[in-house]
Write an enzyme that holds these catalytic residues in place. Structure first.
Site, mmCIF file in Angstrom:
data_model
loop_
_atom_site.group_PDB
_atom_site.id
_atom_site.type_symbol
_atom_site.label_atom_id
_atom_site.label_comp_id
_atom_site.label_asym_id
_atom_site.label_seq_id
_atom_site.Cartn_x
_atom_site.Cartn_y
_atom_site.Cartn_z
ATOM 1 C CG LEU A 89 -1.986 -1.093 1.263
ATOM 2 C CD1 LEU A 89 -2.736 -1.063 2.579
ATOM 3 C CD2 LEU A 89 -2.960 -0.955 0.100
ATOM 4 N NE ARG A 90 7.040 1.188 2.471
ATOM 5 C CZ ARG A 90 7.625 0.024 2.656
ATOM 6 N NH1 ARG A 90 7.787 -0.791 1.628
ATOM 7 N NH2 ARG A 90 8.054 -0.351 3.841
ATOM 8 N N GLY A 91 2.219 2.594 -2.470
ATOM 9 C CA GLY A 91 1.861 3.380 -3.652
ATOM 10 C C GLY A 91 0.738 4.354 -3.362
#
Length: 341
Positions: A278-280
């Site tokens: 979920l870093r994007g």
């Protein structure tokens, strides 16, 4: 110390300059990775931005220049000094620390102060490069050639914001929160995925092919080398404008709202590209919010997501053997499908 080239005088490389401004406004993004040819202004832009930023308030005598108004991230030295009612502080420039490829681990993390140990017989800590970079920028040129043990170290510190040293009878913890800036040429070797994923933004720079642009670069650089003081004075007003824009954006950042519809768009874009984790989404949201703050907008919109999508996501894509397109093209294609041409 030589005077740095003015940030506003850098010709072209708009994506790189925008990414650096966003990282200066919102350090939580995680830094910037710059891929491209040599001699395209990568290190020049980093040093120019740091010189552009207003001086920061720091505790006098603190080797990590801790902030006086944030005890939660202060070292023991600063906490002790801040107990004094006078709270002695001073203004210091934002540090820009180079991490050379041949640096030893002791040089990076810090080690026993041998001079004090031999002369006075006491164990004292000699801070390393990570200590000097706290609250500033840590710049690693050719980061893709960095030794593996230093890469592992950077990953740990970048994740925790704290440097832990356990050696020679020392047990030290100190804050190490910095904007990590890396640069490299992909033709000289790939960057380890674990470290690449820690960079919030990834930008691409190239040697300009436009004749007028190349001439402009050469003229400005030559004028700067001939008379640095005069050239800097010529661009002072433009640099002041950028400085005021950064300061205003920092103050505005916490008030900028991110509607649910924008978050849904960001998540849909990441899903369509198949990014891991979920870093994007987090980076896309934070970068778009910082961009909105820079633009003076109160709410994040689709135009902010579109502008920052490629730098936020191009380095997070899996390789697709059935798609020969580069990562930038794949992101642009997904953006066009989601937002419309």
């Amino acid at each position: 110390m030589p005077l740095p080239f003015p940030f506003s005088a850098i010709v072209g490389q708009e994506e790189m300059k925008l990414a650096l401004l966003i990282a200066a406004v919102e350090p939580a993004i995680g830094g910037v990775m710059v891929f491209g040819d040599r001699g395209t202004g990568k290190s020049t832009a980093v040093r120019a931005l740091a010189a552009l930023l207003p001086p920061m308030e720091a505790v006098i005598g603190c080797p990590y220049h801790c902030a006086p108004d944030d005890p939660s991230e202060a070292c023991q030295t600063s906490l002790a000094k801040l107990g004094d009612a006078k709270k002695k502080t001073h203004k210091v420039p934002v540090p820009v620390v180079d991490l050379p490829l041949g640096a030893t681990e002791d040089r990076v993390v810090g080690a026993l102060d041998l001079e004090k140990a031999l002369a006075q017989g006491i164990k004292a800590f000699e801070p390393g490069l990570l200590a000097r970079a706290n609250r500033g920028f840590l710049y690693v040129d050719e980061v893709n050639l960095l030794e593996d043990h230093l890469v592992d170290l950077l990953i740990d510190v970048a994740a925790s914001g704290e440097n832990v040293v356990e050696r020679e009878g020392l047990s030290i913890r100190h804050p190490a929160r910095f904007v990590l800036i890396g640069s490299g040429n992909p033709e000289e070797g790939e960057l380890r995925p674990q470290l690449l994923d820690r960079f919030g933004l990834s930008v691409e720079v190239s040697t300009p092919t436009d004749l007028a642009l190349r001439i402009s670069v050469v003229r400005r650089r030559d004028a700067f080398e001939r008379d640095r003081a005069a050239f800097i004075a010529e661009w002072q007003k433009e640099d002041d404008k950028v400085r005021r824009r950064i300061v205003a954006a920092r103050k505005r950042l916490d008030t900028v709202t991110v509607p649910d519809a924008v978050l849904e768009r960001a998540a849909s874009l990441c899903l369509s590209l198949g990014t891991d984790g979920l870093r994007g989404e987090l980076t896309l949201m934070r970068a778009a919010r910082a961009l909105a703050a820079l633009d003076g907008d109160a709410t994040v919109g689709d135009r902010h997501l579109r502008r920052i999508a490629a730098p936020s996501l191009r380095h997070r894509l899996r390789r697709n053997p059935l798609d020969d397109a580069g990562s930038t093209v794949r992101v642009e294609r997904a953006v066009a499908q989601l937002f419309g041409a």
